[in-house]
Structure formats: structure tokens, C-alpha cells
Design a protein around this motif. Structure first.
Motif, short mmCIF file in Angstrom:
data_model
loop_
_atom_site.label_atom_id
_atom_site.label_comp_id
_atom_site.label_asym_id
_atom_site.label_seq_id
_atom_site.Cartn_x
_atom_site.Cartn_y
_atom_site.Cartn_z
N ILE A 46 43.51 43.30 39.83
CA ILE A 46 43.88 44.31 40.88
C ILE A 46 44.40 43.62 42.21
O ILE A 46 45.16 43.76 42.76
CB ILE A 46 43.06 45.57 41.02
N GLN A 47 43.49 42.74 42.55
CA GLN A 47 43.49 42.08 44.02
C GLN A 47 44.91 41.23 43.80
O GLN A 47 45.62 40.99 44.62
CB GLN A 47 42.37 41.03 44.16
N ASN B 236 43.32 50.92 38.66
CA ASN B 236 42.05 51.56 39.64
C ASN B 236 41.36 52.69 39.19
O ASN B 236 40.19 52.79 39.14
CB ASN B 236 42.57 51.91 41.03
N GLN B 237 42.18 53.52 38.38
CA GLN B 237 41.45 54.62 37.83
C GLN B 237 40.82 54.34 36.77
O GLN B 237 39.53 54.83 36.61
CB GLN B 237 42.75 55.75 37.30
N GLU C 22 33.20 52.47 36.20
CA GLU C 22 32.12 52.51 37.30
C GLU C 22 31.08 53.78 37.37
O GLU C 22 30.04 53.79 37.39
CB GLU C 22 32.78 52.28 38.83
N THR D 144 38.72 43.78 38.86
CA THR D 144 38.85 43.78 40.45
C THR D 144 39.77 42.77 40.80
O THR D 144 40.69 42.69 41.70
CB THR D 144 37.29 43.61 40.99
N LYS E 130 39.08 51.62 36.25
CA LYS E 130 37.95 50.75 36.83
C LYS E 130 37.24 52.21 37.32
O LYS E 130 35.79 52.00 37.14
CB LYS E 130 38.62 49.99 37.89
N ALA E 131 37.62 52.97 38.03
CA ALA E 131 36.82 54.07 38.60
C ALA E 131 35.87 54.68 37.49
O ALA E 131 34.77 54.97 37.39
CB ALA E 131 37.52 55.10 39.28
N ILE F 156 48.88 49.56 39.56
CA ILE F 156 47.74 49.47 40.04
C ILE F 156 46.94 50.70 40.26
O ILE F 156 45.68 50.70 40.07
CB ILE F 156 47.98 48.90 41.48
N GLN F 157 47.68 51.83 40.51
CA GLN F 157 46.82 52.98 40.48
C GLN F 157 46.19 53.10 39.32
O GLN F 157 44.86 53.81 39.05
CB GLN F 157 47.80 54.30 40.64
N ASN G 299 47.84 43.28 43.87
CA ASN G 299 48.10 43.97 45.24
C ASN G 299 49.00 42.96 46.09
O ASN G 299 49.44 43.24 47.09
CB ASN G 299 46.94 44.28 46.01
#
Lengths: 283, 283
Positions: free
Chosen positions: B247-248, A251-252, A258, B244, A254-255, A247-248, B251
Motif C-alpha cells: 500500500i505504501q 486498506n479495508q 487487523e 502495508t 488489511k483492517a 488502495i481503499q 501511495n
């Protein structure tokens, strides 16, 4: 090894039975399963010779547990209680620490060998059994030192005859590494399937747009929840660790997107292309 | 359709050329590519008949763009400027909104057809080209109404001859749905590969433990970053939305595990098994 009892005549137990029959023509296989339809199927498919009961374990040379890991945990001590002094019991589950712990003080611990053949498909039941499933597959053997050498050797020699590559590992290490290379894949696949179904369930024809890439990444989402839930339960800590890191990383990624940092996106993928070298080693 | 120019003689352009030669024996194919090695390979593999230049586009009946989507975006207006009044240009990229927008006011917009054949493998380059790659594959055609009917029809008839199933869709809808059924799969696969490599890079032999399940879920992590980075860039908003949600879901799965709610874990998987029905529809 003439009398074999297989508890759980599904994909793994059934495929093991087919290979036993191929390599040891004189073997006699008794099948035990909660699912009566599976037992009947296993007989008609020639996977087992006879339907057995816990009572029939007394005369077995080898007992194979090929059932969900929670069921194996419960039944193994009972099986050890029933077998003869010359018999050996193996399990084939995807977690090894819990089962080794469950029998660590059992008086017949030395008649048990913990194994995990890395083989299978997303299908289940006796009809999913395949000849030669184990050929060129890795089989991870845990705590081999706790098994009587002659019993251990007899089983390992069968594995080798079937073409398996043996790896010896501590149960704890097995569970940690298998969380990365197997258990996490199943969750990533299930959640990918979920995400797409949730979004697209009212537009079924959208799946015409899905190609072989999607098919490949969600293949494991066809797997049996009955088999996988107890695996995740028994390997909870390791699996949560892999999920957290996964998940990290997502998220990275995705960041980076973005922030419009597509150079970083490119690097992420380029570095991961290294997986090509690794996959070459997988049959 | 006798003179065809293919810009980008890799997996997709090369496979399209092979099919063209199969179904239209009299076709003459000119190949254009930045990569000179690829061009030489394409000639020696019999994929193209001749190496061309932008100048050779003037005599083409059909020009095919089979290059990364950022390059296609730049080159398409130039290509339209060069071609004859009877020629048609198609692109085959995995994003459709940006390219349609890029030529929306071009005086020769009606000589362009936006297409996306859902076909391919994780490999690239002319040596990855395959005969019959497009057979039984979906090809999504966008904004067909903006293409001159006779030119559009001539291309669609070639697609049909190659065995493709045509779907017509707005470019915006294509990009939204393809983010779910294709782009997200690639990210989930790349990040899975990354997570495992990071953890296990110092223990390469651990990959002996990886089976076909892992292989299947990380297959797409072998894909070309040069091809995929511009896809993610052009489809940024849709891809971020899918990420998003993914990832949700991950989680939530993790939270169920942390709370020891394995009934919920079971339900998550059971509900997602529905993917079996969906995948049946994928060739």
C-alpha cells in the motif's frame, strides 16, 4: 489499401504489418522508426518491405501510428499535413481523449480514425510481433462519426478481416473504463514486483519459492516504462481515481485482518469470485 | 509405501494421488474427504481406489493432509494418534509455523513432515487434479530435523521421483517469505478484481475491453475463499506487513502522479523491470 506506412515497428505495429501481409498479399509496407536496430530487424523478419521516411507518407493509402502515446500526440498533426487527400491515418494507443483533442480542429481531422486494439503482450520490439495477434480481440473505435465514412469503412473492414470485434465508444468513456480494466492492472503489477524485490533483493534464492500465481500477477511488471509512462500521464485523472479506490479496498482488507474479522475477509474473496463469470468472456 | 491415505482429494491431494499412481503402480490409495461429491468424483476419475475413514488410517504407510490449513491444524494431532508406529504423515499447506507448533510436543512429532509444494492453479476439487503437477516445482520442507530420518527420507524420495526440487527452511522463514511471493499476490489480485467489479458491475459489456493483461493479474481472484481465509489468518502478521509495504508503494506511485513527476513514475517501472531476471528462474 496497397501502400501502408507503419510508424513504430514494435509489437503492435509489427503484428499489424504481419496480418496485413497475410490478408492483403499485394500490400507494400514501409516502416518508420526512431530505432534503427528495430528497422533493420523489421526488414529481416519480413515485417516491412522497405524503410521509409516522413516523406514517404505522401504516397501512402494508410498510415498507422503504433508508437508511445506522447509521440503519437506530437506526430499525428504532422502526419495529417503530409498525407494525400485519399489517405487515412489511424493510431493504436491506449489513451484516446488526448489524441482526439490534439487534432479536433485539424483541417484533416476527417482523415483520422482513433483506434485501440486490446491486444499485446508484456514484450516489445519487432521480435515480439506475432501473426494473428488481433484475432478475436476487441478494437475500440472512438469518434467514428468524425472520420470520413469511406475512409473509416476501409479501415474497419481490414480490422474485421483480421478477426477483431469492433466497439464504438466516446474517447472520454474509453479512457475512463480502460483505466480500470488495463491501466490499474499494470500499476498493481509493477508495485507488487517492487514490494517483493525490495524485500527480497538480498535473498535472490527466495524466488525459488515463487510459483505460477506470482508469475501471473507480476507479468505486466515486465512492460515497457517508455510506453506506459505517457499513458499514465495522459490518463492521469482516471488512473488516480482507480488507484485511490484500489488502495481503499486494500486498506479495508488489511483492517479486517487487523481486527481478526476473517468472516469479512472470506466475504471479500467470495464476492470477488464473481470475476470468474466475467473472465469467461475474455479470450 | 503401498498403503496411502489422502485426506482432501482436491487439486493438490488429487494431483499427488495421480503422480503416486504413475510412479508407484502398486500403490493403494484411500481417499477421505468431508465432501461426498468430491469422493465419488475422485473414485470415478481414478484418483483414489477406495473411500476411507479415520479408521482406515491405522493401516496406512503414508497419510497426506491436503486440506485447508485450519482443518489441517485440527486434524493432524488426531491423525498422529491413529497411525501405526511405522507410518509417516505429511501436510501440504501454505503456512508452516502454526502446524509445526500444533504438534511440537506431540509424542509422535517425529512421524510428521511439514511440506509445501509450490504448485497449483486457481481451480479446486478433484476435477482440477493434474498429472505431473509437481514436476519441476519447488517443495519447501520445514523442520526436517524433527522427523525420523528413515520416514523423512522415504517421503523426500517420493517427492524427488515426482520431479520436485527440495528446499529446506525454518517454518518461520517459510511463512515470512511466502507472504511476499504468494500470499500478497492473492490479495492484490482479489482487490483488483473487487475494484473493477465495483466500478463496472452495471456495465458488464465493459469487460469486452479487458485484455489478457487484466486476465493475468486477476486470475488468482478466482481462488477458493475457504482455502485462503485460514492461510491469511495463520500468517496474519507477515501478510499485514507485506500489505502495508504494498500500500505504501502504491501511495507513493499515486503521489508521483499527482505531482506530475512522471520521471519518478518512469523510474519506478524501470527499476521493477528487474523482475524479468527473477521470473526467468520460475518454471
Amino acid at each position: 489499401m496497397k501502400q501502408v506506412s507503419i510508424i513504430g515497428v514494435g509489437l503492435i505495429g509489427g503484428s499489424f504489418a504481419l496480418d496485413l501481409k497475410h490478408f492483403i498479399p499485394e500490400v507494400h509496407i514501409t516502416g518508420i522508426d526512431q530505432n534503427e536496430t528495430h528497422l533493420t530487424e523489421a526488414i529481416s523478419l519480413g515485417i516491412v518491405d522497405q524503410i521509409g521516411s516522413m516523406n514517404s507518407l505522401k504516397t501512402a493509402d494508410l498510415v498507422v501510428l503504433a508508437i508511445p502515446v506522447n509521440a503519437a500526440l506530437k506526430i499525428l498533426p504532422q502526419v495529417l499535413n503530409l498525407i494525400s487527400d485519399q489517405a487515412v491515418v489511424i493510431d493504436m494507443g491506449s489513451t484516446k481523449e488526448a489524441i482526439c483533442k490534439a487534432v479536433s480542429t485539424h483541417p484533416r481531422r476527417a482523415q483520422f480514425l482513433a483506434t485501440h486494439p486490446i491486444a499485446g503482450t508484456e514484450f516489445s520490439g519487432p521480435s515480439a510481433a506475432i501473426n494473428g495477434l488481433f484475432k478475436n480481440k476487441t478494437n475500440i473505435i472512438c469518434e467514428v462519426e468524425k472520420t470520413l465514412p469511406n475512409l473509416g469503412e476501409s479501415v474497419l473492414s481490414v480490422f474485421k478481416t483480421m478477426g477483431m470485434h469492433l466497439r464504438f465508444m466516446a474517447a472520454k468513456d474509453h479512457d475512463k473504463h480502460i483505466a480500470y480494466v488495463s491501466h490499474l492492472s499494470h500499476i498493481s503489477s509493477f508495485m507488487l514486483g517492487k514490494t517483493v524485490i525490495e524485500k527480497e533483493k538480498n535473498e535472490r534464492n527466495i524466488f525459488d519459492m515463487a510459483g505460477s500465481g506470482f508469475e501471473s500477477t507480476v507479468r505486466l511488471a515486465k512492460s515497457s516504462p517508455d510506453m506506459w509512462t505517457p499513458i499514465f500521464e495522459q490518463n492521469k485523472d482516471n488512473v488516480i481515481e482507480t488507484l485511490t479506490e484500489y488502495i481503499q479496498n486494500l486498506n479495508q482488507f488489511k483492517a479486517f485482518m487487523e481486527k481478526d474479522d476473517f468472516e469479512a475477509v472470506h466475504n471479500e474473496m467470495k464476492n470477488t469470485n464473481y470475476i470468474k463469470q466475467i473472465l469467461k468472456g475474455i479470450a
